[in-house]
Each structure stands twice: as structure tokens, then as C-alpha cells.
Motif scaffolding. Structure first.
Motif, short mmCIF file in Angstrom:
data_model
loop_
_atom_site.label_atom_id
_atom_site.label_comp_id
_atom_site.label_asym_id
_atom_site.label_seq_id
_atom_site.Cartn_x
_atom_site.Cartn_y
_atom_site.Cartn_z
N VAL A 4 0.84 -1.20 0.00
CA VAL A 4 0.00 0.00 0.00
C VAL A 4 0.87 1.25 0.00
O VAL A 4 0.56 2.24 -0.67
N LEU A 7 2.17 1.86 -3.44
CA LEU A 7 1.08 2.37 -4.27
C LEU A 7 0.83 3.84 -4.00
O LEU A 7 0.63 4.64 -4.93
N ALA A 8 0.84 4.24 -2.72
CA ALA A 8 0.62 5.65 -2.37
C ALA A 8 1.73 6.53 -2.91
O ALA A 8 1.48 7.64 -3.41
N ALA A 120 -6.43 8.05 -3.17
CA ALA A 120 -5.63 8.05 -1.94
C ALA A 120 -6.52 7.83 -0.72
O ALA A 120 -6.13 7.12 0.22
N ARG A 122 -9.26 6.10 -0.66
CA ARG A 122 -9.61 4.68 -0.67
C ARG A 122 -8.43 3.83 -0.15
O ARG A 122 -8.64 2.85 0.57
N LEU A 123 -7.21 4.22 -0.52
CA LEU A 123 -6.05 3.53 0.02
C LEU A 123 -6.00 3.67 1.53
O LEU A 123 -5.70 2.71 2.25
N LEU A 134 -1.10 8.04 4.72
CA LEU A 134 -1.22 7.69 3.31
C LEU A 134 -1.81 8.84 2.50
O LEU A 134 -1.35 9.12 1.38
N TYR A 138 0.18 11.16 -0.48
CA TYR A 138 -0.28 11.53 -1.82
C TYR A 138 -0.07 13.02 -2.07
O TYR A 138 0.56 13.41 -3.06
N PRO A 188 0.14 2.29 -10.46
CA PRO A 188 -0.93 2.37 -9.46
C PRO A 188 -2.32 2.44 -10.08
O PRO A 188 -3.29 1.94 -9.50
N LEU A 192 -5.18 0.09 -8.83
CA LEU A 192 -6.29 0.74 -8.15
C LEU A 192 -7.58 0.72 -8.97
O LEU A 192 -8.64 1.08 -8.46
N LEU A 195 -9.84 -1.19 -7.05
CA LEU A 195 -10.07 -0.78 -5.66
C LEU A 195 -11.22 0.21 -5.63
O LEU A 195 -11.06 1.40 -5.63
#
Length: 390
Positions: A4, A7-8, A120, A122-123, A134, A138, A188, A192, A195
Motif C-alpha cells: 500500500v 502504491l501511495a 488516496a 480509498r487507500l 497515506l 499523496y 498504481p 487501483l 479498488l
């Protein structure tokens, strides 16, 4: 968590493109373009005013685009278009087409910034205990764009110094940087894409955002837009007027960008702990102090402190509004909430550069313009302090 986190970090390139490069790099070009094209400070500020107008138009479009196409397509299409418009700015010297390019770049950058902010959030929902970090990560990606611009633009301007309208080469270099950042976003975006709120097709509908319960935070955030953009548009021009050398300006701007990168760690705990307008108020007050310092003195240690404090605060202030939305609304309403804050932010940015430029063209110059910006930020802090958690 490690996956994660990566990804961020990769997703933060959306903020690097939409704000760090597309919005703020113009401040590095402003002194050279103003001298070459014989602009007033009012016209120089208008370039960022129309960029903010485009940002507002893009923010108004984004909720419908997100609903129809989803966050990932909006993010990627916006990134490509922003890159194209940045490059086109190097092909014109007339005022009208330059204004048009700044307008269109603003529209595209709003798509990127809002869609990336939603992803972001949602992450952050995947790791609630680290959600503030997180989200801050972003927005802190803007610092990467600022540092990249600080290293790229002055070097290109020096290399093209003997070329007519050599600043055009800086626009083209920035466009290439935007395309490179867009390529990083592909990873990402692909991950995502899946996601999204887990529910049967058609079962999750966007929830309307009600503005009144967030009135004080929205008003405070609008004043933040008015105040901070004056600093980011004109502080380099002020340093040049005060006699700062090219390497000194590069060091100042790079330090500001590094502070932005660090800001996600500095303020993450506050973003998780407070659910009202307290963080927005605190950071607005600190930002007002950072903005006032260059107007009071040209002492270089104070100038560097101003840049570091400004960088350490201003994107975390943006992140605080996303955290406010995440704390106080159901996930289905996040897109509407983030868009609402982006709209008032854009309105403030429309007002700020032109007013500061107009003040700078009168007695007192740019220093008096930054005093106005500082008071706008302190007004925003007072308003945000009255926002209570819902």
C-alpha cells in the motif's frame, strides 16, 4: 502495508504533476517571461488566475466524470492532457494563447488532483490506522514536482539564455517531465482500477454532499486558496528583486519541495486525531507566518526558514480537508466532499494572484502583496477554527 505504501508513493505522482509542475513551476518562469514579454505584475498574476479558473471548471466537471468513467480513467486522461498543454505553452508569445494554455492545463490538472485524492482516500481506508499518513503521502508528492522543477527550470533557462524566448525550452522540458510522471502513474492506476467500494453493480450510488455543515471549513479553505497562491506565484520574483542569485533561488525552491515531501510524516498524527477544523486552522496560521517573513526581511536564513516552513505546511493543509471529509462522511460521499473543497480552493486561487499582482504594481511592491496573502491565511485560520466535527 508495504504494498500500500508503494502504491501511495506512485500515486503521489498525480499530485506532483497537477500541482508541483503544472501549477507551481510557472513561478520559476515568471521573472524571465515578464522581462522578455514586458508584462505588468497584474498580467503575470493573471496567468495563474486563469490557471485557477481552469482548475475551478475542471473541479466542477469532475464529480460527473468520476461517476460516469471512474477515478482511474479521469486520472490518466487528465495527466496526458496536462502534459500536452504544458508543452503547447512553449509555442506562443502572444498573451491570449498563453492564457488559453494555462486555462486548459488548469482543467486537466483538477481532474488529476481530485481523482488521485479520491484514490488516496480509498487507500487510506485499507489501513485506517495509517490513513492520515497515506493521504498526506499523496499530497506530499507535490514536493517531488517542486524539486524537479527547481532543478530543471533554472538549468534550462541558463542553457537557452542566448536563444530568443529561451523560456519556451523550459516549458517543453516541463512537458517531458509531465509525460514521464504520467508513465509512473500507469502502475498504481492498473492496481487501483479494482479498488472501488465492494458492492453489486448499481448498489452503491454517490451520496450528495451538503455544504452547510462544512461552511466554516469551506470558507477557511477558500481563504487558504487566496493566500497561499500569492506566495507560490510571486516569491521567486521577490527574491530576484532582492538580489538573490540563480543558485540561491534553486536552493530555496528545492528546500521548499523537500519540506513538502517530509510534511506527510510531520502532520500525519494530527490528521488522524482531529476530526474538526483544528488542523486546517493551525496550518493556515503557520502558513501566514511563513508568507509574511520574506515581506519583512531579505536576510537569507529567514528566507530559507520561510521556504521550509511553507513547504512543510501547505500540502498537509490540503490533505487535512480530505481527512476531514473521510472522518465525517460515508465513503460514497467522499468524491462529492473532495470536489466541494477543491471548488472553493479554486475560487480562492482565482482571486489571489490578480489581487497580489495589482498590489505589487503599486507602492510597496511585491512585499505588500505578500502581507495581503498572510492576512488572508490568518482570516482562513480563524474561520476554520470554528468548524466542528460532525
Amino acid at each position: 502495508m508495504r504494498h500500500v505504501l508503494w502504491l501511495a508513493l506512485a500515486l503521489s505522482m498525480g499530485a506532483a504533476l497537477s500541482l508541483g509542475i503544472t501549477r507551481f513551476a510557472y513561478g520559476l518562469l515568471l521573472p524571465t517571461m515578464r522581462a522578455d514579454l514586458a508584462w505588468s505584475y497584474t498580467l503575470a498574476g493573471a496567468m495563474n488566475t486563469v490557471n485557477a479558473l481552469g482548475y475551478l471548471l475542471g473541479a466542477l466537471m469532475t464529480p460527473r466524470l468520476l461517476q460516469r468513467f471512474g477515478a482511474v480513467p479521469v486520472l490518466l486522461v487528465g495527466a496526458v492532457l496536462a502534459s500536452v498543454f504544458m508543452g503547447l505553452s512553449g509555442f506562443f508569445t502572444a498573451t491570449a494563447p498563453l492564457l488559453a494554455q494555462r486555462l486548459l492545463a488548469g482543467v486537466a490538472s483538477a481532474w488529476v488532483f481530485i481523482a488521485g485524492g479520491l484514490l488516496a482516500a480509498r487507500l487510506g481506508a485499507l489501513q485506517p490506522a495509517r490513513g492520515g499518513f497515506l493521504i498526506g503521502l499523496y499530497y506530499g508528492g507535490t514536493g517531488f514536482g517542486i524539486v524537479l522543477s527547481a532543478l530543471l527550470v533554472p538549468a534550462v533557462l541558463v542553457a537557452a539564455e542566448q536563444v530568443p524566448h529561451g523560456w519556451a525550452w523550459a516549458w517543453w522540458a516541463l512537458a517531458l517531465a509531465c509525460f514521464a510522471v504520467t508513465a509512473v502513474l500507469l502502475w498504481p492506476a492498473r492496481v487501483l482500477l479494482h479498488l472501488a467500494p465492494m458492492a453489486p453493480a448499481g448498489a452503491v450510488r454517490p451520496v450528495g454532499f451538503k455544504w452547510r455543515p462544512f461552511a466554516f471549513a469551506l470558507a477557511g479553505y477558500a481563504m487558504f486558496g487566496v493566500g497561499y497562491i500569492g506566495y507560490m506565484t510571486f516569491v521567486i520574483a521577490l527574491l530576484r528583486e532582492q538580489g538573490a542569485s540563480g543558485p540561491a533561488v534553486t536552493a530555496f525552491y528545492a528546500l521548499l519541495g523537500v519540506a513538502v515531501l517530509a510534511s506527510s510524516r510531520i502532520w500525519a498524527g494530527l490528521l488522524d486525531r482531529y476530526k474538526g477544523g483544528q488542523v486546517l486552522a493551525l496550518l493556515s496560521a503557520l502558513l501566514g507566518l511563513a508568507t509574511l517573513l520574506p515581506a519583512l526581511t531579505s536576510a537569507w536564513p529567514v528566507i530559507l526558514a520561510s521556504g521550509f516552513l511553507f513547504g512543510a505546511v501547505f500540502l498537509s493543509l490540503v490533505a487535512s480537508t480530505t481527512a476531514l471529509v473521510r472522518h465525517n462522511l460515508p465513503q460514497a460521499a467522499w468524491a462529492g466532499g473532495i470536489s466541494a473543497f477543491t471548488i472553493v480552493f479554486a475560487v480562492g486561487q482565482i482571486v489571489g494572484p490578480t489581487i497580489v499582482g495589482w498590489i505589487a504594481d503599486g507602492p510597496g511592491g511585491l512585499a505588500r502583496g505578500l502581507v495581503f496573502s498572510a492576512f488572508a491565511l490568518w482570516t482562513g485560520a480563524a474561520l476554520a477554527w470554528r468548524q466542528r466535527a460532525l
